[in-house]
Scaffold this motif. Structure first.
Motif, PDB file in Angstrom:
ATOM      1  N   ALA A 154       6.983  -0.962  -5.627  1.00 21.43           N
ATOM      2  CA  ALA A 154       5.582  -1.387  -5.605  1.00 21.43           C
ATOM      3  C   ALA A 154       5.406  -2.708  -6.348  1.00 21.43           C
ATOM      4  O   ALA A 154       4.686  -3.604  -5.878  1.00 21.43           O
ATOM      5  N   SER A 155       6.062  -2.839  -7.489  1.00 23.01           N
ATOM      6  CA  SER A 155       5.948  -4.066  -8.279  1.00 23.01           C
ATOM      7  C   SER A 155       6.493  -5.269  -7.521  1.00 23.01           C
ATOM      8  O   SER A 155       5.922  -6.369  -7.572  1.00 23.01           O
ATOM      9  N   GLU A 156       7.606  -5.064  -6.811  1.00 19.79           N
ATOM     10  CA  GLU A 156       8.203  -6.160  -6.044  1.00 19.79           C
ATOM     11  C   GLU A 156       7.243  -6.676  -4.981  1.00 19.79           C
ATOM     12  O   GLU A 156       7.042  -7.889  -4.846  1.00 19.79           O
ATOM     13  N   GLN A 157       6.634  -5.758  -4.226  1.00 19.85           N
ATOM     14  CA  GLN A 157       5.718  -6.179  -3.161  1.00 19.85           C
ATOM     15  C   GLN A 157       4.453  -6.816  -3.732  1.00 19.85           C
ATOM     16  O   GLN A 157       3.947  -7.795  -3.186  1.00 19.85           O
ATOM     17  N   ARG A 175       0.824  -1.214   0.000  1.00 17.79           N
ATOM     18  CA  ARG A 175       0.000   0.000   0.000  1.00 17.79           C
ATOM     19  C   ARG A 175       0.855   1.260   0.000  1.00 17.79           C
ATOM     20  O   ARG A 175       0.630   2.168  -0.790  1.00 17.79           O
ATOM     21  N   ARG A 176       1.851   1.289   0.888  1.00 25.36           N
ATOM     22  CA  ARG A 176       2.721   2.465   0.953  1.00 25.36           C
ATOM     23  C   ARG A 176       3.552   2.606  -0.320  1.00 25.36           C
ATOM     24  O   ARG A 176       3.712   3.719  -0.845  1.00 25.36           O
ATOM     25  N   ALA A 177       4.062   1.490  -0.826  1.00 25.43           N
ATOM     26  CA  ALA A 177       4.879   1.529  -2.037  1.00 25.43           C
ATOM     27  C   ALA A 177       4.051   1.953  -3.246  1.00 25.43           C
ATOM     28  O   ALA A 177       4.516   2.714  -4.107  1.00 25.43           O
ATOM     29  N   GLN A 178       2.820   1.476  -3.314  1.00 26.57           N
ATOM     30  CA  GLN A 178       1.936   1.839  -4.417  1.00 26.57           C
ATOM     31  C   GLN A 178       1.601   3.327  -4.386  1.00 26.57           C
ATOM     32  O   GLN A 178       1.612   4.007  -5.414  1.00 26.57           O
ATOM     33  N   GLU A 179       1.319   3.838  -3.215  1.00 26.67           N
ATOM     34  CA  GLU A 179       1.008   5.272  -3.077  1.00 26.67           C
ATOM     35  C   GLU A 179       2.199   6.130  -3.508  1.00 26.67           C
ATOM     36  O   GLU A 179       2.027   7.154  -4.182  1.00 26.67           O
ATOM     37  N   TYR A 206      12.937  -1.310 -15.951  1.00 25.26           N
ATOM     38  CA  TYR A 206      12.335  -1.544 -14.643  1.00 25.26           C
ATOM     39  C   TYR A 206      10.944  -2.129 -14.865  1.00 25.26           C
ATOM     40  O   TYR A 206      10.554  -2.409 -16.013  1.00 25.26           O
ATOM     41  N   ALA A 207      10.178  -2.336 -13.800  1.00 27.52           N
ATOM     42  CA  ALA A 207       8.820  -2.877 -13.913  1.00 27.52           C
ATOM     43  C   ALA A 207       7.815  -1.810 -13.497  1.00 27.52           C
ATOM     44  O   ALA A 207       7.854  -1.329 -12.355  1.00 27.52           O
ATOM     45  N   ARG A 208       6.948  -1.434 -14.421  1.00 24.15           N
ATOM     46  CA  ARG A 208       5.903  -0.455 -14.104  1.00 24.15           C
ATOM     47  C   ARG A 208       4.766  -1.161 -13.375  1.00 24.15           C
ATOM     48  O   ARG A 208       4.221  -2.159 -13.840  1.00 24.15           O
ATOM     49  N   LEU A 217      18.503  19.094 -16.810  1.00 26.04           N
ATOM     50  CA  LEU A 217      18.904  17.856 -17.473  1.00 26.04           C
ATOM     51  C   LEU A 217      19.378  16.775 -16.492  1.00 26.04           C
ATOM     52  O   LEU A 217      18.884  15.645 -16.543  1.00 26.04           O
ATOM     53  N   PRO A 218      20.307  17.090 -15.573  1.00 26.06           N
ATOM     54  CA  PRO A 218      20.682  16.059 -14.587  1.00 26.06           C
ATOM     55  C   PRO A 218      19.511  15.688 -13.671  1.00 26.06           C
ATOM     56  O   PRO A 218      19.375  14.530 -13.280  1.00 26.06           O
ATOM     57  N   ARG A 219      18.682  16.675 -13.350  1.00 26.38           N
ATOM     58  CA  ARG A 219      17.527  16.399 -12.493  1.00 26.38           C
ATOM     59  C   ARG A 219      16.564  15.437 -13.181  1.00 26.38           C
ATOM     60  O   ARG A 219      15.992  14.549 -12.535  1.00 26.38           O
ATOM     61  N   ASN A 220      16.384  15.602 -14.488  1.00 24.48           N
ATOM     62  CA  ASN A 220      15.475  14.711 -15.219  1.00 24.48           C
ATOM     63  C   ASN A 220      15.953  13.261 -15.154  1.00 24.48           C
ATOM     64  O   ASN A 220      15.148  12.343 -14.968  1.00 24.48           O
ATOM     65  N   ILE A 221      17.269  13.061 -15.301  1.00 21.49           N
ATOM     66  CA  ILE A 221      17.812  11.702 -15.218  1.00 21.49           C
ATOM     67  C   ILE A 221      17.541  11.107 -13.838  1.00 21.49           C
ATOM     68  O   ILE A 221      17.091   9.967 -13.708  1.00 21.49           O
ATOM     69  N   ALA A 222      17.801  11.905 -12.793  1.00 20.89           N
ATOM     70  CA  ALA A 222      17.584  11.431 -11.422  1.00 20.89           C
ATOM     71  C   ALA A 222      16.107  11.143 -11.164  1.00 20.89           C
ATOM     72  O   ALA A 222      15.771  10.142 -10.524  1.00 20.89           O
ATOM     73  N   ILE A 223      15.234  12.001 -11.686  1.00 21.60           N
ATOM     74  CA  ILE A 223      13.790  11.811 -11.483  1.00 21.60           C
ATOM     75  C   ILE A 223      13.316  10.538 -12.177  1.00 21.60           C
ATOM     76  O   ILE A 223      12.527   9.766 -11.621  1.00 21.60           O
ATOM     77  N   GLN A 224      13.794  10.296 -13.400  1.00 27.91           N
ATOM     78  CA  GLN A 224      13.366   9.091 -14.129  1.00 27.91           C
ATOM     79  C   GLN A 224      13.875   7.825 -13.433  1.00 27.91           C
ATOM     80  O   GLN A 224      13.172   6.807 -13.377  1.00 27.91           O
ATOM     81  N   ILE A 225      15.088   7.882 -12.876  1.00 26.46           N
ATOM     82  CA  ILE A 225      15.615   6.726 -12.138  1.00 26.46           C
ATOM     83  C   ILE A 225      14.849   6.547 -10.832  1.00 26.46           C
ATOM     84  O   ILE A 225      14.515   5.413 -10.444  1.00 26.46           O
ATOM     85  N   PHE A 226      14.546   7.656 -10.148  1.00 23.62           N
ATOM     86  CA  PHE A 226      13.778   7.577  -8.902  1.00 23.62           C
ATOM     87  C   PHE A 226      12.392   7.001  -9.163  1.00 23.62           C
ATOM     88  O   PHE A 226      11.888   6.168  -8.398  1.00 23.62           O
ATOM     89  N   ARG A 227      11.789   7.443 -10.265  1.00 26.87           N
ATOM     90  CA  ARG A 227      10.493   6.894 -10.655  1.00 26.87           C
ATOM     91  C   ARG A 227      10.581   5.383 -10.869  1.00 26.87           C
ATOM     92  O   ARG A 227       9.716   4.623 -10.422  1.00 26.87           O
ATOM     93  N   ALA A 228      11.645   4.943 -11.548  1.00 31.62           N
ATOM     94  CA  ALA A 228      11.823   3.508 -11.808  1.00 31.62           C
ATOM     95  C   ALA A 228      11.974   2.730 -10.503  1.00 31.62           C
ATOM     96  O   ALA A 228      11.403   1.639 -10.338  1.00 31.62           O
ATOM     97  N   LEU A 229      12.727   3.289  -9.556  1.00 28.13           N
ATOM     98  CA  LEU A 229      12.929   2.610  -8.273  1.00 28.13           C
ATOM     99  C   LEU A 229      11.632   2.529  -7.474  1.00 28.13           C
ATOM    100  O   LEU A 229      11.361   1.521  -6.810  1.00 28.13           O
ATOM    101  N   LEU A 230      10.819   3.596  -7.540  1.00 33.39           N
ATOM    102  CA  LEU A 230       9.524   3.591  -6.847  1.00 33.39           C
ATOM    103  C   LEU A 230       8.572   2.573  -7.474  1.00 33.39           C
ATOM    104  O   LEU A 230       7.874   1.838  -6.765  1.00 33.39           O
TER     105      LEU A 230
END
Length: 294
Positions: free
Chosen positions: A244-247, A33-37, A176-178, A227-240
């Motif tokens: 959720a996908s893992e759980q 639930r927390r990971a999905q949110e 990653y897994a969406r 530009l560097p922020r976009n890379i970090a945001i896309q990686i952070f999105r993938a990790l989030l």
């Protein structure tokens, strides 16, 4: 008697396993639930920033002064595939699906004559070392992460960007897994370096539908931050999304395992009862035969 004892031990062992899988399912459900949110909350910003950068990329004419993260190196020979997986297993096909999608992309690129390297982010991605022992650019250690934070993604992004500026690769893809639901996690791959031009941005560029971009205070300072922020945001999105996908995948896998254990206990119990009944019948026959002999 020996077979009865062995069946009893096996039934006890399966019951213990069932308790563990049931507990793991409950833990995964609580974490889901927390990971999905967190994953859902992070999507709008990441998607909007990605769209803005794609729009900017469509307006850039490649030259020596163009930001490399936006316009690229002008080549597409060496590709870096960033594979984000989990640190733990027992999550169904979650990790293997991501690795399979990354390998499929690698096969396509190598068939086209490209050079492929891998950047592993997550312990379960290390299986790639068996298939590509000489093509692992880096294995990023993530076992120390207890609670996922943006700084963790920023660390990976900074390392990847430094490798890009050092000329180690021309294009970077992130796999990653969406998260869609507890039952469905979609393996996803996207280009993050340089910024990929979307179909909408390409159409707007050809038709001139998009307005000119005005930068304040100036283009260089804004892009240097974005530009560097976009890379970090896309990686952070993938990790989030991965969290959720893992759980979700683990919850489903443990639910299936719990049900399978229950089915096995039923089958073993039937075998045990039949064997016990046969043993009792044999003993009765022996007693009756002995009594008749007297």
């Amino acid at each position: 008697m020996a077979s009865l004892k062995a069946l009893k031990i096996r039934i006890g062992s399966v019951k213990s396993t069932q308790k563990i899988t049931k507990a793991m399912k409950m833990v995964a459900a609580a974490k889901l639930r927390r990971a999905q949110e967190a994953a859902v909350a992070g999507r709008p910003y990441a998607e909007r920033l990605e769209a803005v950068m794609a729009s900017l990329a469509s307006k850039v004419s490649v030259s020596e002064s163009s930001p490399k993260l936006l316009a690229g190196t002008g080549k597409d020979q060496t590709h870096l595939i960033i594979v984000a997986t989990s640190e733990r297993g027992l999550a169904g096909a979650f990790n293997s699906n991501i690795v399979r999608a990354a390998r499929k992309k690698a096969v396509e690129l190598e068939a086209a004559g490209k050079t492929v390297k891998f950047y592993i982010a997550g312990k379960k991605g290390r299986v790639l070392k068996r298939f590509y022992p000489t093509q692992i650019a880096h294995d990023h250690e993530m076992s120390q992460i207890k609670k996922l934070a943006f700084s963790d993604a920023r660390e990976i992004a900074d390392d990847v960007a430094a490798r890009f500026f050092a000329g180690e690769f021309d294009i970077a893809h992130l796999f990653y897994a969406r998260f869609q639901s507890a039952l469905v996690q979609e393996p996803t791959g996207r280009q993050i370096i340089p910024v990929a031009i979307s179909a909408h941005a390409e159409t707007s560029q050809k038709t001139g539908a998009e307005a000119a971009v005005t930068y304040e205070p100036d283009e260089e300072s804004i892009l240097a931050d974005l530009l560097p922020r976009n890379i970090a945001i896309q990686i952070f999105r993938a990790l989030l999304e991965n969290a959720a996908s893992e759980q979700g995948s683990r919850m489903t896998a443990m639910d299936n395992a719990t049900r399978n254990a229950g089915d096995m206990i039923k089958r073993l119990s039937i075998q045990y009862n039949r064997a016990r009944q046969a043993a009792i019948t044999t003993e009765l026959v022996e007693i009756i035969s002995g009594a008749e002999a007297l």
